[in-house]
Scaffold this motif. Structure first.
Motif, PDB file in Angstrom:
ATOM      1  N   HIS A  12       0.840  -1.314   0.004  1.00  0.00           N
ATOM      2  CA  HIS A  12      -0.007  -0.165  -0.004  1.00  0.00           C
ATOM      3  C   HIS A  12       0.944   1.168  -0.185  1.00  0.00           C
ATOM      4  O   HIS A  12       0.543   2.227  -0.883  1.00  0.00           O
ATOM      5  CB  HIS A  12      -0.837  -0.162   1.116  1.00  0.00           C
ATOM      6  CG  HIS A  12      -1.904   1.147   1.204  1.00  0.00           C
ATOM      7  ND1 HIS A  12      -1.301   2.380   1.936  1.00  0.00           N
ATOM      8  CD2 HIS A  12      -2.985   1.314   0.912  1.00  0.00           C
ATOM      9  CE1 HIS A  12      -2.469   3.193   1.971  1.00  0.00           C
ATOM     10  NE2 HIS A  12      -3.504   2.776   1.559  1.00  0.00           N
ATOM     11  N   SER A  35      -8.538   4.644  -5.940  1.00  0.00           N
ATOM     12  CA  SER A  35      -9.439   4.186  -4.926  1.00  0.00           C
ATOM     13  C   SER A  35     -11.064   3.821  -5.498  1.00  0.00           C
ATOM     14  O   SER A  35     -11.413   2.679  -5.269  1.00  0.00           O
ATOM     15  CB  SER A  35      -9.684   4.821  -3.717  1.00  0.00           C
ATOM     16  OG  SER A  35      -8.116   5.133  -2.982  1.00  0.00           O
ATOM     17  N   PRO A  40     -12.206  -0.990  -4.617  1.00  0.00           N
ATOM     18  CA  PRO A  40     -11.552  -1.833  -3.247  1.00  0.00           C
ATOM     19  C   PRO A  40     -12.737  -2.291  -2.393  1.00  0.00           C
ATOM     20  O   PRO A  40     -13.774  -1.712  -2.311  1.00  0.00           O
ATOM     21  CB  PRO A  40     -10.651  -0.939  -2.374  1.00  0.00           C
ATOM     22  CG  PRO A  40     -11.236   0.100  -2.914  1.00  0.00           C
ATOM     23  CD  PRO A  40     -11.600   0.260  -4.529  1.00  0.00           C
ATOM     24  N   ASP A  43     -11.181  -1.416   1.475  1.00  0.00           N
ATOM     25  CA  ASP A  43     -10.286  -0.298   1.098  1.00  0.00           C
ATOM     26  C   ASP A  43      -9.045  -1.093   0.452  1.00  0.00           C
ATOM     27  O   ASP A  43      -8.772  -2.228   0.621  1.00  0.00           O
ATOM     28  CB  ASP A  43     -10.156   0.849   1.833  1.00  0.00           C
ATOM     29  CG  ASP A  43      -9.234   0.029   3.290  1.00  0.00           C
ATOM     30  OD1 ASP A  43      -8.289  -0.615   3.247  1.00  0.00           O
ATOM     31  OD2 ASP A  43      -9.857   0.361   4.437  1.00  0.00           O
ATOM     32  N   LEU A  44      -8.372   0.070  -0.316  1.00  0.00           N
ATOM     33  CA  LEU A  44      -7.043  -0.526  -0.693  1.00  0.00           C
ATOM     34  C   LEU A  44      -5.824  -1.303   0.297  1.00  0.00           C
ATOM     35  O   LEU A  44      -5.181  -1.913  -0.272  1.00  0.00           O
ATOM     36  CB  LEU A  44      -6.391   0.451  -1.420  1.00  0.00           C
ATOM     37  CG  LEU A  44      -6.853   0.972  -2.909  1.00  0.00           C
ATOM     38  CD1 LEU A  44      -6.297   2.299  -3.298  1.00  0.00           C
ATOM     39  CD2 LEU A  44      -6.805  -0.010  -3.921  1.00  0.00           C
ATOM     40  N   ARG A  45      -6.076  -0.861   1.626  1.00  0.00           N
ATOM     41  CA  ARG A  45      -5.005  -1.324   2.504  1.00  0.00           C
ATOM     42  C   ARG A  45      -5.553  -2.784   2.846  1.00  0.00           C
ATOM     43  O   ARG A  45      -4.748  -3.500   3.389  1.00  0.00           O
ATOM     44  CB  ARG A  45      -5.045  -0.371   3.680  1.00  0.00           C
ATOM     45  CG  ARG A  45      -4.527   0.985   3.564  1.00  0.00           C
ATOM     46  CD  ARG A  45      -4.942   1.687   4.717  1.00  0.00           C
ATOM     47  NE  ARG A  45      -6.241   1.939   4.921  1.00  0.00           N
ATOM     48  CZ  ARG A  45      -6.926   2.829   5.684  1.00  0.00           C
ATOM     49  NH1 ARG A  45      -6.147   3.410   6.436  1.00  0.00           N
ATOM     50  NH2 ARG A  45      -8.168   3.156   5.740  1.00  0.00           N
TER      51      ARG A  45
END
Length: 214
Positions: A12, A35, A40, A43-45
């Protein structure tokens, strides 16, 4: 970023660094665009597949950007040989204003996310003190600020499809803000230039063609 053996937090961070190096809409707006378009969940994390999709979207745009720059350089070489030393203003617009280079039209969802992100920031921007420029009335600044706020709210309410009246209002508002900026250093510019950057992003998002799936 592609190494799935690494923790997601490091991958990330690597994507964040890539956006720092290439951010055609501005760093935060580009991240919001990615994003949204990478879809996602949540989310992207936390989504390895979404990270890879975001990287692919960013890379595709950068390849298109580099191709445009190569074409621009080749065109300028010919123009210089013909005696035109200064490029046209329209030729350098892509270098000065936010835009999403791509072989296909940009994502409407992505642009809405980018505008929403910068709209939130715009609402937190410090307001200029009228004493910075005695020749500008406070109500003139307040009027332009309110108009830009209304333009952004209208764009978001219309889900990226403003009507002609809203587009004309945005154009007039941008001209109004630009007319108050000063060449070189000006204390007032510290406030107005962030307004103008947001207005330019909003202008691009409101006029950009959309991908068919949008």
């Amino acid at each position: 970023m592609r190494d799935e053996r690494l923790p997601l937090v490091r991958r990330h961070a690597a994507l964040r660094c890539a956006v720092g190096d290439y951010s055609p809409l501005g760093c935060n707006a580009t991240w919001a665009y990615l994003s949204a378009t990478a879809c996602p969940a949540p989310d992207l994390r936390r989504d390895s597949a979404a990270l890879l999709r975001a990287l692919a979207i960013l890379k595709e745009s950068r390849v298109a950007h580099l191709a445009e720059m190569d074409a621009f350089a080749a065109r300028r070489q010919v123009e210089k040989a013909a005696g035109r030393r200064t490029p046209r203003v329209t030729d350098t617009a892509a270098l000065r204003f936010p835009r999403w280079p791509s072989a296909a039209p940009p994502s409407r969802l992505g642009l809405i996310a980018a505008v929403a992100n910068r709209h939130s920031a715009f609402q937190r921007f410090p307001y200029p003190d009228e004493t910075l420029s005695p020749d500008i009335e406070v109500r003139q600044l307040a009027h332009l600020h309110a108009r830009l706020e209304d333009c952004a709210a209208s764009y978001l309410k219309a889900l990226g499809r403003p009507d002609r009246r809203a587009a004309a209002e945005l154009t007039d508002t941008v001209h109004g803000i630009h007319s108050l900026t000063r060449p070189g250093y000006s204390p007032l510019n510290m406030y107005l230039l962030p307004w103008l950057r947001f207005a330019n992003l909003l202008t691009y998002a409101a006029s950009a063609p959309f991908a068919i799936e949008q």
